[in-house]
Design an enzyme around this catalytic site. Structure first.
Site, PDB file in Angstrom:
ATOM      1  N   SER A 239      -2.447  -2.999  15.259  1.00 55.50           N
ATOM      2  CA  SER A 239      -1.357  -2.299  16.237  1.00 55.50           C
ATOM      3  C   SER A 239      -1.685  -2.362  17.700  1.00 55.50           C
ATOM      4  O   SER A 239      -1.659  -3.532  18.208  1.00 55.50           O
ATOM      5  CB  SER A 239      -2.044  -0.740  15.855  1.00 55.50           C
ATOM      6  N   ASP A 457       7.444  -0.563   9.609  1.00 51.77           N
ATOM      7  CA  ASP A 457       6.408  -0.029  10.515  1.00 51.77           C
ATOM      8  C   ASP A 457       6.816   0.975  11.438  1.00 51.77           C
ATOM      9  O   ASP A 457       7.898   0.814  12.223  1.00 51.77           O
ATOM     10  CB  ASP A 457       5.739  -1.275  11.122  1.00 51.77           C
ATOM     11  N   HIS A 487       2.285   1.510   8.423  1.00 45.72           N
ATOM     12  CA  HIS A 487       1.717   1.171   9.622  1.00 45.72           C
ATOM     13  C   HIS A 487       0.824  -0.054   9.437  1.00 45.72           C
ATOM     14  O   HIS A 487      -0.343   0.101   9.216  1.00 45.72           O
ATOM     15  CB  HIS A 487       1.281   2.003  10.817  1.00 45.72           C
TER      16      HIS A 487
END
Length: 518
Positions: A239, A457, A487
């Site tokens: 991320s 995502d 995610h």
């Protein structure tokens, strides 16, 4: 304020008390003939110290690894985990000046053929690596055979050195501020709250507030590499951690070892572009969720948007005695979208809300906001805002935001309004100037970096992986796509993704750029 944290799905899954299962592979992802440079090979400029001559008090420090203490209410991690602190310059332009200390955690490699240290950043920005690493260890157990698993709390992050901009009472009071103001009075209150948050950060952090940027943390990583005794940096970024990895590669391309970037941030997106990306990503995930329940996505989104409109006018009661506001409801909807395992909880929460009970949505929002039963809040969102507002130079005005709201609402009837207004409020009247419009991640000459993008995502839409690959440069960014949900991809249910990543990190096998795992 509204900026959905870009953090690993393991955090969201843990909050939901749910796990991911299943697996799939189409055989494309794991095939590759190119090989990354040997893990032990020196970088072309590895002999230089972070690009400048650093004092030996930094480069020669020895880490005092000891058993880790409990973190707040969380128990100490089990046997095998050790913690230490690393001394780094407050200001990297003055390495002989004042220093700060960063908390580290490590579990040593279990096999005999050790490659080195593998650093992890789990996203946010603002996520604590020290508290997250032990819970992620089972997911990366295959990597521990040849790597020491290492993570840390970046500047401004964590229980000890973390920035805390508000008291718990002030955070709770701010939940009543309308994040999508409809009147001049609501807009004034919204911007006043934003400015007060920034002033609270300035008061709490002091001089540190000007030195928590992603670039500062990337330089910390390179000193960490040296002190850990590694010639090259091996790294697993998730991320926001992918942005950090790209910035490190840009600064130190010759010191790159093996780097995985999973759930990739789009480095070409500015403040507005990032908000638009998240509006698309969360709406896409919501559409997929609605399809899984047999609903038409457009009709289902209109129904949820109508619920939010009703909450804007009249919050719902809950079993706790608190009210479910429109803003808290959106937060409660967002959390289950981070992982497909959370979708059933979203169904129950929405059904209860339609019947007039906001308790379940409020509980989900509290999990996301790190609020415990006693009313204490975590500080992830505080550090996230301090870091991103130092990174981002753009400060859209309320007038500019209002002109864009129609486009945001077109992108997402559920999340568009909130993310649109966030562009005006997130760094409004911030006390420290931002540094750049977008991060620099070009890394000519670096070893191949494997980027994993997930088509479902929500927080970092999969288009970001291709854009990161292009920005890193030809021959550096190698993209692997997983057609999945949630995610992040590694450890999220795809044997194809996991085996491809393992082959790259453990054996140096680079897959073909553009490979797909279904």
């Amino acid at each position: 304020m509204w900026r959905f944290p870009r953090r690993t799905a393991v955090v969201a899954a843990a909050l939901l008390m749910a796990g991911c299962g299943g697996g799939s592979s189409d055989g494309n992802g794991g095939k590759g003939t190119d090989t990354a440079p040997p893990a032990s090979s020196p970088g072309r400029d590895a002999s230089s110290a972070s690009g400048e001559d650093l004092p030996s008090s930094l480069t020669s420090q020895r880490l005092d690894w000891r058993r880790c203490a409990a973190d707040g209410d969380a128990p100490a991690p089990g046997e095998g985990w050790r913690c230490a602190t690393l001394k780094v310059p407050l200001d990297w332009s003055a390495p002989d000046g004042a220093t700060i200390r960063l908390a580290l955690i490590r579990a040593q490699a279990t096999g005999g053929d050790r490659i080195g240290s593998l650093l992890f950043n789990f996203g946010g920005p603002g996520g604590s690596g020290v508290s997250t690493m032990p819970s992620y260890a089972a997911t990366v157990s295959s990597l521990r055979k040849r790597y020491d698993l290492v993570s840390w709390d970046p500047r401004g992050v964590g229980a000890d050195g973390g920035i805390r901009c508000r008291t718990d009472r002030d955070i709770a009071a701010a939940e009543d501020v309308d994040a999508t103001p409809d009147t001049p009075a609501e807009e004034k209150a919204y911007l006043k709250d934003a400015a007060e948050f920034g002033q609270g950060c300035r008061k709490a952090a002091g001089p540190l507030l000007a030195y928590v940027s992603t670039i500062d943390t990337a330089r910390d990583m390179d000193l960490m590499r040296q002190v850990l005794g590694d010639t090259r940096l091996h790294y697993f970024g998730i991320s926001y951690g992918t942005e950090l990895g790209g910035v490190y590669a840009h600064l130190f391309p010759g010191r790159m070892g093996r780097m995985i970037l999973d759930a990739v941030v789009d480095p070409t997106a500015d403040t507005v572009g990032h908000a638009e990306n998240q509006a698309r990503g969360f709406q896409r995930a919501l559409d997929d969720y609605l399809k899984s329940t047999g609903q038409d996505p457009k009709r289902g989104s209109r129904k949820i948007a109508a619920l939010l409109d009703r909450l804007d006018a009249k919050p719902l009661p809950t079993s706790s005695g608190r009210k479910l506001t429109q803003s808290l409801a959106v937060t409660g909807i967002v959390l289950p979208l981070y992982s497909e395992a959370g979708w059933p909880s979203l169904t129950g929460a929405l059904e209860s809300a339609e019947k007039g009970d906001g308790s379940t949505l409020l509980a989900l929002a509290d999990d996301y906001d790190e609020r415990d039963a006693s009313g204490r809040y975590g500080t992830t969102s505080h550090a996230q805002r301090a870091i991103s507002c130092l990174d981002d130079r753009q400060r859209p005005t309320p007038a500019e935001t209002k002109r864009r709201l129609a486009e945001f609402e077109r992108i997402s009837p559920v999340f568009g309004d909130f993310l649109g207004w966030d562009t005006a409020g997130w760094c409004h009247d911030w006390p420290i100037p931002g540094q750049a419009d977008t991060p620099k991640v070009s890394a000519p000459g670096a070893a191949p970096i494997l980027l994993v993008g997930n088509t479902g995502d929500p927080a970092t839409p999969y288009e970001g992986a291709r854009r990161m690959a292009d920005e890193l440069g030809k021959g550096v960014g190698v993209e692997l796509t997983w057609k999945g949900e949630g995610h992040g991809a590694y450890g999220n249910g795809s044997d194809c993704v996991d085996s491809t990543v393992d082959a790259y990190l453990l054996k140096g096998v680079v897959p073909k750029d553009g490979a797909v795992c279904s």
